[in-house]
Design a protein around this motif. Sequence first.
Motif, PDB file in Angstrom:
ATOM      1  N   GLU A 134       0.812  -1.223   0.000  1.00 35.18           N
ATOM      2  CA  GLU A 134       0.000   0.000   0.000  1.00 35.18           C
ATOM      3  C   GLU A 134       0.848   1.276   0.000  1.00 35.18           C
ATOM      4  O   GLU A 134       0.295   2.372  -0.001  1.00 35.18           O
ATOM      5  CB  GLU A 134      -0.921   0.009   1.231  1.00 35.18           C
ATOM      6  N   GLU A 153      -6.101  -0.561   4.673  1.00 37.87           N
ATOM      7  CA  GLU A 153      -6.843  -1.340   3.686  1.00 37.87           C
ATOM      8  C   GLU A 153      -7.581  -2.451   4.412  1.00 37.87           C
ATOM      9  O   GLU A 153      -7.211  -2.861   5.509  1.00 37.87           O
ATOM     10  CB  GLU A 153      -5.864  -1.911   2.654  1.00 37.87           C
ATOM     11  N   ARG A 168     -11.527  -7.398   0.085  1.00 35.89           N
ATOM     12  CA  ARG A 168     -10.390  -6.539   0.410  1.00 35.89           C
ATOM     13  C   ARG A 168      -9.498  -7.094   1.517  1.00 35.89           C
ATOM     14  O   ARG A 168      -8.440  -6.524   1.801  1.00 35.89           O
ATOM     15  CB  ARG A 168     -10.903  -5.147   0.818  1.00 35.89           C
TER      16      ARG A 168
END
Length: 441
Positions: A134, A153, A168
């Motif tokens: 990320e 996330e 996710r």
Amino acid sequence: MPYKVAFVSLGCAKNLVNTEQMMALVKAAGHTVTADAEGADVAVLNTCGFIDSAKSEAIQNILELAALKQAGKLGKLLVAGCLSQRYQNELMQEMPEVDGVLGTGSYTEIVSALEEVISGGTPRRFGDIDHTEEDGERLVSTPPYTAYLKIAEGCDNRCSYCIIPYLRGRYRSRTMESLLAEARQLADSGVQELIVIAQDITRYGTDLYGRRRLGDLLTELCKLPFHWVRLHYLYPDEVDDALIDVIAREHKILNYIDIPLQHINDGILKAMNRRSTKAEIIALLQKLRERLPGLVLRTSLICGLPGEGEAEFEELCDFLRESGIERAGIFQFSPEEGTPAATMPNQVDPDTAARRVELLVDLQSRVMDAFNESRLGGTLEVLCEGFDPEMGCYVGRSYADSPDVDGKVFFTAGGLVSAGSFVNVHITGTSDGDLTGEIEE
């Protein structure tokens, strides 16, 4: 050889950040990045697959890009994101126009996937959704004065109606160091409005540091030269006095809080696997209004969850009237396969749920109109977004307006006002949920 690669991003701002990361990787590999699919060698469609309406939008976009391919105006089509993750096998079987797919765990594989699809291959990349990178560079695509900072996330809340944890992965915070480094880059580039986002920002730090550290992060962000810091999304059961103290203390943090409540009836909240009760929600909202003068609240509400009868719906209507929540997104329950709520007993007839949505939207519009009327005669600080030729005046947003989801402020000025500048606007009227006024020289 370099290729021309078009990117189309659907869905939420969190998805947009992933698109910006892919764009940066593609540009760093020497390819040309564009927003126009016509004439591109490859189009990358980053999809949402959250609820039925999002899936329909994604499929419509696939069909439109497929038509460009058919006409010889587009080379290849890669589909990424939540729709790909959710329908890993079905997507390419049912839509042969798609040349390759990337799941939510494989955004960073975009360059090799492009090379494979250009070479005539059919990439199918589905990496580990619980362990993703990320911290990469981004090619920021928002206006130069506004940018998102995604601090985490995934999601661990496991609401019974929600598919996101399955698409996710588990909740994972980014380190403070990486976030502050990215924020400094954004500030140095001229960003004035920083929008802090995650599926649940209030949980930030619990997985990395063993405790909630959103307050610490916000304190450090406010030391950077941003003018506004906006917060999306705070879960009600995680908002404590320490966090409220930080929001109240730091003048850069806007008194605008997006706090998804989803419902107010205790039975429905329990069925949703939400951790707050009606009494706790009402007490929290009262505390927030007391501590944060001029607070504007945004929430999301769901009509038609299994077990919602007329009494439960009326309770929700009464709450919306009494709480005066200024901004609310109203959604019809969507029975998403793979979620507990999809197989619950006492499913609500879709037509009944749709009628309830209409009633609640009408009620919310009256609440919003009353809020706008209360602004008449006052002065608001407005972030100018440029000149609107259709309206014949300038347009911008106040602290009460998050981009793309809330209203606008249209205003006249005696001279030029540059996009990204802050001006004081005297509010003189309302128009279809927006405000109108004139700049105070």
